[in-house]
Design a protein around this motif. Structure first.
Motif, PDB file in Angstrom:
ATOM      1  N   ALA A  78       0.854  -1.183   0.000  1.00 16.01           N
ATOM      2  CA  ALA A  78       0.000   0.000   0.000  1.00 16.01           C
ATOM      3  C   ALA A  78       0.890   1.234   0.000  1.00 16.01           C
ATOM      4  N   LEU A  79       1.183   1.733  -1.182  1.00 15.33           N
ATOM      5  CA  LEU A  79       2.082   2.882  -1.297  1.00 15.33           C
ATOM      6  C   LEU A  79       1.349   4.216  -1.352  1.00 15.33           C
ATOM      7  N   VAL A  80       0.033   4.179  -1.286  1.00 14.93           N
ATOM      8  CA  VAL A  80      -0.739   5.417  -1.292  1.00 14.93           C
ATOM      9  C   VAL A  80      -0.872   5.886   0.155  1.00 14.93           C
ATOM     10  N   GLU A  81       0.260   6.350   0.679  1.00 22.32           N
ATOM     11  CA  GLU A  81       0.341   6.830   2.054  1.00 22.32           C
ATOM     12  C   GLU A  81       1.214   8.079   2.082  1.00 22.32           C
ATOM     13  N   THR A  82       0.883   8.995   2.975  1.00 23.54           N
ATOM     14  CA  THR A  82       1.633  10.251   3.048  1.00 23.54           C
ATOM     15  C   THR A  82       3.090  10.043   3.458  1.00 23.54           C
ATOM     16  N   LYS A  83       3.414   8.942   4.118  1.00 25.04           N
ATOM     17  CA  LYS A  83       4.811   8.726   4.495  1.00 25.04           C
ATOM     18  C   LYS A  83       5.691   8.472   3.274  1.00 25.04           C
ATOM     19  N   TYR A  84       5.069   8.111   2.151  1.00 23.80           N
ATOM     20  CA  TYR A  84       5.830   7.853   0.937  1.00 23.80           C
ATOM     21  C   TYR A  84       5.812   9.026  -0.049  1.00 23.80           C
ATOM     22  N   TRP A  85       4.836   9.907   0.079  1.00 28.64           N
ATOM     23  CA  TRP A  85       4.654  10.977  -0.898  1.00 28.64           C
ATOM     24  C   TRP A  85       4.297  12.277  -0.179  1.00 28.64           C
ATOM     25  N   SER A  86       5.186  13.241  -0.189  1.00 30.02           N
ATOM     26  CA  SER A  86       4.841  14.531   0.392  1.00 30.02           C
ATOM     27  C   SER A  86       4.079  15.363  -0.642  1.00 30.02           C
ATOM     28  N   TYR A  87       3.316  16.286  -0.155  1.00 31.53           N
ATOM     29  CA  TYR A  87       2.562  17.177  -1.042  1.00 31.53           C
ATOM     30  C   TYR A  87       3.526  17.962  -1.933  1.00 31.53           C
ATOM     31  N   ASN A  88       4.582  18.501  -1.356  1.00 30.30           N
ATOM     32  CA  ASN A  88       5.536  19.281  -2.142  1.00 30.30           C
ATOM     33  C   ASN A  88       6.218  18.428  -3.203  1.00 30.30           C
ATOM     34  N   GLN A  89       6.531  17.202  -2.877  1.00 27.84           N
ATOM     35  CA  GLN A  89       7.155  16.295  -3.834  1.00 27.84           C
ATOM     36  C   GLN A  89       6.231  16.059  -5.025  1.00 27.84           C
ATOM     37  N   LEU A  90       4.961  15.798  -4.758  1.00 29.21           N
ATOM     38  CA  LEU A  90       4.006  15.563  -5.830  1.00 29.21           C
ATOM     39  C   LEU A  90       3.804  16.816  -6.680  1.00 29.21           C
ATOM     40  N   GLN A  91       3.789  17.975  -6.017  1.00 27.54           N
ATOM     41  CA  GLN A  91       3.690  19.231  -6.766  1.00 27.54           C
ATOM     42  C   GLN A  91       4.916  19.428  -7.655  1.00 27.54           C
ATOM     43  N   ASN A  92       6.087  19.046  -7.161  1.00 25.28           N
ATOM     44  CA  ASN A  92       7.301  19.131  -7.957  1.00 25.28           C
ATOM     45  C   ASN A  92       7.214  18.213  -9.181  1.00 25.28           C
ATOM     46  N   TYR A  93       6.710  17.012  -8.995  1.00 26.83           N
ATOM     47  CA  TYR A  93       6.550  16.104 -10.121  1.00 26.83           C
ATOM     48  C   TYR A  93       5.595  16.703 -11.165  1.00 26.83           C
ATOM     49  N   LEU A  94       4.514  17.321 -10.697  1.00 21.49           N
ATOM     50  CA  LEU A  94       3.567  17.933 -11.637  1.00 21.49           C
ATOM     51  C   LEU A  94       4.174  19.152 -12.330  1.00 21.49           C
ATOM     52  N   ALA A  95       5.064  19.868 -11.649  1.00 25.45           N
ATOM     53  CA  ALA A  95       5.764  20.983 -12.293  1.00 25.45           C
ATOM     54  C   ALA A  95       6.650  20.456 -13.425  1.00 25.45           C
ATOM     55  N   GLN A  96       7.233  19.295 -13.225  1.00 26.78           N
ATOM     56  CA  GLN A  96       8.035  18.688 -14.293  1.00 26.78           C
ATOM     57  C   GLN A  96       7.141  18.230 -15.454  1.00 26.78           C
ATOM     58  N   ILE A  97       5.959  17.765 -15.142  1.00 28.97           N
ATOM     59  CA  ILE A  97       4.987  17.435 -16.188  1.00 28.97           C
ATOM     60  C   ILE A  97       4.652  18.699 -16.979  1.00 28.97           C
ATOM     61  N   ASP A  98       4.429  19.807 -16.276  1.00 25.82           N
ATOM     62  CA  ASP A  98       4.159  21.081 -16.956  1.00 25.82           C
ATOM     63  C   ASP A  98       5.326  21.487 -17.853  1.00 25.82           C
ATOM     64  N   LEU A 134      -4.949  13.652  -5.147  1.00 24.53           N
ATOM     65  CA  LEU A 134      -6.380  13.565  -4.854  1.00 24.53           C
ATOM     66  C   LEU A 134      -6.678  12.596  -3.715  1.00 24.53           C
ATOM     67  N   MET A 135      -5.910  11.553  -3.594  1.00 30.26           N
ATOM     68  CA  MET A 135      -6.141  10.572  -2.540  1.00 30.26           C
ATOM     69  C   MET A 135      -5.550  11.004  -1.196  1.00 30.26           C
ATOM     70  N   LEU A 136      -4.399  11.650  -1.232  1.00 30.58           N
ATOM     71  CA  LEU A 136      -3.679  11.936   0.015  1.00 30.58           C
ATOM     72  C   LEU A 136      -3.829  13.364   0.517  1.00 30.58           C
ATOM     73  N   TYR A 137      -4.097  14.294  -0.366  1.00 29.69           N
ATOM     74  CA  TYR A 137      -4.048  15.710   0.025  1.00 29.69           C
ATOM     75  C   TYR A 137      -5.297  16.483  -0.396  1.00 29.69           C
ATOM     76  N   SER A 138      -6.423  15.822  -0.350  1.00 19.97           N
ATOM     77  CA  SER A 138      -7.676  16.473  -0.740  1.00 19.97           C
ATOM     78  C   SER A 138      -8.011  17.657   0.173  1.00 19.97           C
ATOM     79  N   THR A 139      -7.519  17.624   1.414  1.00 17.90           N
ATOM     80  CA  THR A 139      -7.821  18.714   2.357  1.00 17.90           C
ATOM     81  C   THR A 139      -7.084  20.007   2.003  1.00 17.90           C
TER      82      THR A 139
END
Length: 181
Positions: A78-98, A134-139
């Protein structure tokens, strides 16, 4: 076979995995790093360097997840956990997608067909990071923004012909959970 539970596409670098597996099945002496460079240059074209840098960054991160953070490496982890993915890290990945979209922008005028093809390939890889947010940081989002993001995700999911959230997972359960029935 990386798409056995998807009818047409598989995010999370499924195309790269399939390419490497197919090449190595024919010749297991090939250099994996060279194969990856070839794949990214050809599959993502003008966005190849950006997408390979993103892949390499995530691959390094996943090594850390399994080596240092306690994930065991099983397919059911179960890798859909905040201990594996920080919000900033995911935002950085999306910036690279952009950035990858920006890399191919000139093609919109010079080769619209190629541009659309590369956009879909980049979009496919964006799905994993958008899903995690969407799963980890909806708040982090207002109710209206969250609904818009979930709706856009579903539209992209269906347009890319994705058919399952995970192997054996019914996507309709996710849509219901998100209020998108």
């Amino acid at each position: 076979q990386t798409d056995h539970y998807q009818q047409k596409s598989s995010p999370a670098w499924g195309r790269a995995k399939g390419y490497i597996m197919a090449k190595l099945a024919w010749d297991n002496t090939l250099n994996v790093e060279e194969l990856l460079t070839d794949f990214f240059a050809n599959y993502f074209g003008e966005a190849g360097e950006t997408m390979q840098a993103l892949f390499d960054q995530q691959r390094e991160w996943m090594t850390h997840v399994y080596t240092d953070l306690g994930a065991e490496g099983y397919i059911w982890d179960a890798l859909v956990e905040t201990k594996y993915w920080s919000y900033n890290q995911l935002q950085n990945y999306l910036a690279q997608i952009d950035q990858a979209y920006a890399d191919i922008e000139p093609l919109q005028q010079s080769d619209p067909t190629r541009y659309a093809q590369l956009c879909d390939r980049i979009l496919l890889e964006s799905m994993q990071y958008r899903y995690l947010i969407l799963m980890l940081y909806s708040t982090e989002y207002s109710a209206d923004d969250l609904l818009d993001m979930r709706t856009e995700f579903r539209v992209d999911f269906e347009r890319l012909n994705l058919t399952a959230q995970s192997e054996g997972g019914d996507i309709n359960e996710l849509w219901a959970q998100w209020g998108l029935e």
